[in-house]
Design a protein around this motif. Sequence first.
Motif, PDB file in Angstrom:
ATOM      1  N   ILE A   1     -17.543  -4.473  -5.398  1.00 61.70           N
ATOM      2  CA  ILE A   1     -16.370  -5.329  -5.209  1.00 61.70           C
ATOM      3  C   ILE A   1     -16.803  -6.766  -4.918  1.00 61.70           C
ATOM      4  O   ILE A   1     -16.131  -7.715  -5.311  1.00 61.70           O
ATOM      5  CB  ILE A   1     -15.486  -4.779  -4.070  1.00 61.70           C
TER       6      ILE A   1
ATOM      7  N   LEU B   1     -12.236  -6.012 -10.449  1.00 56.94           N
ATOM      8  CA  LEU B   1     -11.950  -6.014  -9.017  1.00 56.94           C
ATOM      9  C   LEU B   1     -12.828  -7.030  -8.293  1.00 56.94           C
ATOM     10  O   LEU B   1     -12.388  -7.659  -7.335  1.00 56.94           O
ATOM     11  CB  LEU B   1     -12.163  -4.609  -8.438  1.00 56.94           C
TER      12      LEU B   1
ATOM     13  N   THR C   1       0.827  -1.202   0.000  1.00 52.74           N
ATOM     14  CA  THR C   1       0.000   0.000   0.000  1.00 52.74           C
ATOM     15  C   THR C   1       0.860   1.249   0.000  1.00 52.74           C
ATOM     16  O   THR C   1       0.609   2.202  -0.763  1.00 52.74           O
ATOM     17  CB  THR C   1      -0.931   0.004   1.226  1.00 52.74           C
TER      18      THR C   1
ATOM     19  N   LEU D   1      -6.136  -0.452  -5.241  1.00 58.55           N
ATOM     20  CA  LEU D   1      -6.531  -1.775  -4.774  1.00 58.55           C
ATOM     21  C   LEU D   1      -6.119  -2.859  -5.763  1.00 58.55           C
ATOM     22  O   LEU D   1      -5.588  -3.905  -5.379  1.00 58.55           O
ATOM     23  CB  LEU D   1      -8.047  -1.815  -4.562  1.00 58.55           C
TER      24      LEU D   1
END
Length: 442
Positions: free
Chosen positions: A157, A173, A102, A358
């Motif tokens: 998602i 995703l 991240t 992400l």
Amino acid sequence: MSSSTATPRRKLPLHWKMLIGFIAGLVAGLAAYLTSADAEWVQAVTRYVTTPFSTIFLNLIFMLIVPLLFSALVAGIAEMGDVRSLGRIGWKTLAYTVVLSTVAVVIGLVATNWLRPGAGVDPVLANSLIAENTERTQQIVASVDDTPRGMDMLLSIVPSNVIDAASSNASILALMFFAVMFGIGIVLTDPEKTLPLRRVIDAVFEVSMTLIGLVIRLAPYAVFCFMFNLAAIFGFELLIRLGAFVGVVVGALAVHMFISYSIALKLAGHSPLAFFRNIQEAMLMAFSTASSNATLPTALRVAEENLQLPPRVSRFVLTVGATANQNGTALFEGVTVLFLAQFFGVDLTLGQQFMVMLVCILGGIGTAGVPSGSLPVIALICAMVGVNPIGIGLILGVNHFLDMCRTTLNVTGDLALAAIVSKGEPVDAGPVLPVEEGVRPA
């Protein structure tokens, strides 16, 4: 009577072929730009030769995206099956992997938004390039309008229909979420019952990688087509933007390597200077091979002999990290997507950039630890957020150098992760995993 054995002719490495295609396409495109940019023959070449071939190349990559990404991500999560035997070491590895990935992606996105290496291109020129791929562009523009935002984006998602998610770039995703859940399910299920399924998934991954390898052989010709189309339209401005892109990527990788890792190591009680001094051999191997998997044996030896890490920790962390802890790849993917968005004048919202972050984090887990393993993921993310995938032709010519740089960061990150996870673990503890299981051949 004398006999002579013919020396087998050495094949030119693929990255050199790609570089030749890059330079040849760039030179030919610049020549067309300077002499006859609006000539009918140039338009005919782009319409009937270079654009169709480059479109076929991209379609072949997209055709293999779903099986490759799903199998790689599931296999990467399934490696955490060792978490059950290693206990807290595995969960610490997973947690630090997510945190460091991240941080890496955030550094890349901030640097790209701040320096804007792809901004400033004439929108008319960019649109003219996109117009060369009208059918694909219309699909991408339509996907932008259909892309959920805000709370709908978060809810999307979790897919209600995974087959539908697999068929839509905008829902990729959701497919990745399903892959993560599927991998976790394998981890939590009796290994004897899931062994046949894991073998099938591994086989799907290997077949997908084989087919990707066949498609990548067309890359030198596709690079020529990409660069001819781009250079014939953008001229020398293309070189300026490409140089800025390389500078941002290398700078962001350096910041994460020497600042983020140093802080993490310091907090874990390790000396950053001693750490970097002891892993020079592994860093050099990673830079030379551009492959995390090929560097794994060297990294294992460096971890145990130079860093004096517990074998049970280093073997687990480095083996899993060669697939799942690829900070450099995640950072590179984020920078590339934003750079291409700026180049083509696509304004990504904060929600879309969050989605990019992400996918890049998950892509770092699902990306193969081999040279150019991130290219299919980049093309996928571009289509997902409404950026024309033809833009990957911009970076293919310099990709091998950047691949060497980001692989160095990946391997450094694996060793740093092993050192951090080792904090508090007994040095003299024997390995939980036997060597044959802990060390996979590259």
